[in-house]
Design an enzyme around this catalytic site. Structure first.
Site, short mmCIF file in Angstrom:
data_model
loop_
_atom_site.label_atom_id
_atom_site.label_comp_id
_atom_site.label_asym_id
_atom_site.label_seq_id
_atom_site.Cartn_x
_atom_site.Cartn_y
_atom_site.Cartn_z
N HIS A 89 75.77 36.16 -49.31
CA HIS A 89 74.27 36.71 -49.78
C HIS A 89 74.34 38.22 -50.08
CE1 HIS A 89 69.72 35.70 -49.38
NE2 HIS A 89 69.96 36.70 -50.30
N ARG B 240 68.15 31.70 -54.27
CA ARG B 240 67.91 31.09 -52.92
C ARG B 240 68.66 29.68 -52.61
NH1 ARG B 240 66.97 35.47 -51.90
NH2 ARG B 240 65.02 36.41 -50.59
N GLU C 38 71.50 29.12 -44.35
CA GLU C 38 72.21 30.43 -43.96
C GLU C 38 72.34 30.74 -42.35
OE1 GLU C 38 71.54 33.70 -46.71
OE2 GLU C 38 71.83 32.31 -48.60
C1 GLV Z 1 67.50 39.21 -51.48
O1 GLV Z 1 68.13 37.97 -51.42
C2 GLV Z 1 66.32 39.73 -51.78
O2 GLV Z 1 65.59 38.88 -52.05
O3 GLV Z 1 66.13 40.79 -52.00
#
Ligand code: GLV
Length: 323
Positions: free
Chosen positions: A286, A239, A268
């Protein structure tokens, strides 16, 4: 019969099985301000369940403003976009999709790691721009991974899958975890648990796989980045807010670390302009779980949870039971 809102279109087949008597409304992909709390409240409206993604701000305000909302099925494993305490206060069930995106995310971590270490993105641009006019001994030199140390922060499902792949690359693996790691995983990956400071000082590649929470917020910031080797690479498929992004830009600019591969960002979809300029940084939007297989299975887990909830059965993948 339940009205279920899906905040954006999912891959083909992801929601197969979610059929009448339930009604499913999938909106167009939201953009810009449509990702706001207000827009989410409006989109959920009077629905009793919502399928959310990492980009949806499922805040206390959203949870308390949707009068009929009983369930949030998160189409992701990470939950830091959801106020879990508020959901619990409101009696709203939250589910997620652990396990099915582990291998896809570990693969993508290695894709970024290799891209940064061996300058794959620069190499592609070099050839496309017509600069490849002769073979040369010093063109786009990278870092060899064999014999180097990979430091994994967060040795859960994804961290362990990343560590398993490191064996094939002949890397030494150390990891930092808040709790003692599973001995089978340690044995399988031939890895050692070390203090965070030791990991940062000794690793040639640091890869983040911890959840984002109060403890991990800005775990990598000016002082912790300063303990890394100047030749080290940082990979983040966890993250964004685990890294203080402007401190990372400063560390890269000053040569305090050598490069970074980033799939996630602090705000983001905004990306710090300093990251866009740096030549040893590889960026992705991402994408780590973005395989057809993982994204289909994630949808199917949401469907299983929703169907179980609305037929009064035990709900699989409930977050409360995982915490
Ligand atoms: C993606 O970032 C997830 O947490 O599945």
């Amino acid at each position: 019969m339940a009205q279920i809102v899906v905040t954006r279109p999912l891959v083909h087949g992801a929601l197969e099985g979610l059929a009448p008597p339930h009604t499913v409304e999938t909106g167009p992909p939201p953009t810009g301000s449509e990702l706001s709390e207000e827009a989410l409240i409006e989109r959920i409206g009077t629905a009793s369940a919502v399928v959310t993604t990492v980009a949806d701000p499922v805040t206390e305000r959203v949870l308390s403003s949707c009068p009929n909302l009983e369930m949030v099925a998160q189409y992701a494993v990470g939950l830091d976009n959801i106020d879990l305490a508020a959901a619990s206060r409101e009696g709203i069930t939250v589910t997620h999709t652990p396990g099915v995106l582990t291998e896809a995310t570990a693969d993508f971590t290695w894709a970024l790691l290799l891209a940064v270490a061996r300058r794959v993105v620069d190499a592609d641009a070099f050839v496309r721009s017509g600069k490849f006019d002769r073979w040369e001994t010093r063109t786009l030199l990278g870092m060899e991974l064999h014999g180097k140390t990979l430091g994994i922060i967060g040795m859960g499902r994804i961290g362990s899958a990343v560590a398993r792949r490191a064996l094939g690359f002949g890397m030494d693996v150390v990891f930092h975890n808040r709790t003692p790691a599973n001995p089978t995983i340690i044995r399988e990956t031939n890895s050692r648990q070390v203090a965070l400071d030791t990991l940062l000082r000794t690793s040639d590649v640091v890869s983040l796989h911890c959840p984002h929470n109060d403890d991990s917020h800005h775990l990598l910031r000016e002082d912790t980045l300063a303990t890394m080797k100047p030749s080290a690479l940082l990979i983040n498929t966890a993250r964004g807010p685990v890294v203080h992004e402007s401190d990372l830009v400063d560390a890269l600019r000053a040569g305090r670390i050598a490069g970074a591969g980033l799939d996630v960002f602090e705000n983001e979809p905004d990306v710090h302009p300093g990251l866009l300029e740096h030549e040893r940084v590889v960026l992705a939007p991402h994408l780590a779980s973005a395989t057809v297989e993982a994204r289909t299975r994630m949808g199917q887990m949401c469907v299983e949870s929703l169907l179980a909830y609305f037929s009064g059965e035990d709900v699989p993948y409930t977050v409360r039971s995982q915490l």
